[in-house]
Scaffold this active site. Sequence first.
Site, PDB file in Angstrom:
ATOM      1  N   THR A  72       0.838  -1.206   0.000  1.00  0.00           N
ATOM      2  CA  THR A  72       0.000   0.000   0.000  1.00  0.00           C
ATOM      3  C   THR A  72       0.868   1.249   0.000  1.00  0.00           C
ATOM      4  OG1 THR A  72      -1.905  -1.051   1.059  1.00  0.00           O
ATOM      5  CG2 THR A  72      -1.681   1.329   1.325  1.00  0.00           C
ATOM      6  N   GLN A 181       0.235  -9.503  -5.907  1.00  0.00           N
ATOM      7  CA  GLN A 181      -0.416 -10.802  -6.039  1.00  0.00           C
ATOM      8  C   GLN A 181       0.331 -11.762  -6.957  1.00  0.00           C
ATOM      9  OE1 GLN A 181      -2.748 -12.191  -4.392  1.00  0.00           O
ATOM     10  NE2 GLN A 181      -3.612 -10.459  -3.279  1.00  0.00           N
ATOM     11  N   CYS A 325      -9.055  -7.099   1.659  1.00  0.00           N
ATOM     12  CA  CYS A 325      -8.095  -6.024   1.925  1.00  0.00           C
ATOM     13  C   CYS A 325      -8.738  -4.789   2.529  1.00  0.00           C
ATOM     14  CB  CYS A 325      -7.363  -5.643   0.634  1.00  0.00           C
ATOM     15  SG  CYS A 325      -6.346  -6.977  -0.020  1.00  0.00           S
TER      16      CYS A 325
END
Length: 409
Positions: A72, A181, A325
């Site tokens: 993030t 990912q 998330c």
Amino acid sequence: MPYLDHAATTPVDPRVHRRMALCMEREGTFGNPSSTHSWGRAAAALVDEAAGQVAGLVNADSAGMVWTSGATEADNLAILGAARFAANRQRGRHVISARTEHAAVLEPLQQLEREGMEVTLLPPETDGSVTADAVAAALRDDTVLVSLMHVNNETGTVHDIAGIGEVLRDHPARFHVDAAQSAGRLLIDAEGWGVDLLSLSAHKVYGPKGVGALWVRRRPRVRLEPLLFGGGQQGGVRPGTLAPHLIAGMGEACAIAAEQLPAEGPRLAALRQRLLDRLLALDAVVLNGQRDGCPHVLNLSFGCVNGDALQAELEGLGVSAGSACSSSEQGPSHVLRALGVPDALAHSSLRFSPGRWTTEADVDRAASLVAMAVERLRAFSPAWREFVQGANLVELYGVNPGRGHASKE
């Protein structure tokens, strides 16, 4: 009960835990990497070693590794840092991304819009992908940044990063890719694909939470405006005392992932296909995304089932209702909406994500639990009675299962 939510987070690999523990002991490598004494030099050498391990997983120059608190922060630093650097030098104020991006990308883009920049969010294809042609059509002379994920965290859709990089090769816009990912599941070639900025997260690859990295290309050099100030560490791009134990853990996790990738990718793909085959047999089930997407993510919508009731039935099973998330998101997934999935079907979707220690028995157990839950709920469903009597998903939900989805009816 099986844990099939590795797209949300992974357990720490025991080898990673041991590597981190060595840094946290009194005689371990606990020093401040900025210090010039022997403890500091040992810590700095450890950080350099970890940078090489992470870079080796994604084929990148280790000198460009910037340590962050996670993907993030890496996304924020890449997007805000690159766009502001360009705008402050009058190079342009246009950014391209996609409607299906993670909130860690979409929300920084919203901040850029508040600062007067223009953002183009590309709609996905029906399978969730964003094509190189779509990026090429959206490019302008004043485009300064293109930000796209490699693998979608909700559907597992894989974007053609190499093709998009080729489109941007002769354009001055910077290319940012969120690879949180895909790392450890798919081959990544940051250098060869023309990526300028690459975001990574340790806890998605069996490393610790609280650490990630932003790889920043050095040749040609990519410059960023910092988000934080004070201390001057990491060239001032991301100041603050580095945490050797977390960085060592991420390095070890990436080294293990690189070693196991040739076998792990096909193994996960086989588990995903096994689960897909069993759940499509339930009928009125829609695959959201690509049939051959990333091997560790499978997103399915279960027709004629109340989503809240389904989640309650499966409370003990380690799967996610869409994305895990964001704990504050109450409505249907913005990703599934962008794919054209009706809200009722989106609300009854589940994301399955096998991992390093998932077995065929785990997959079969999960499929059995889901099947029993769906069958119990459908026994009380008027929509299911209509389906059995001949109605299809187009009539029940207004969706064509052939439109970018796969369904057994």
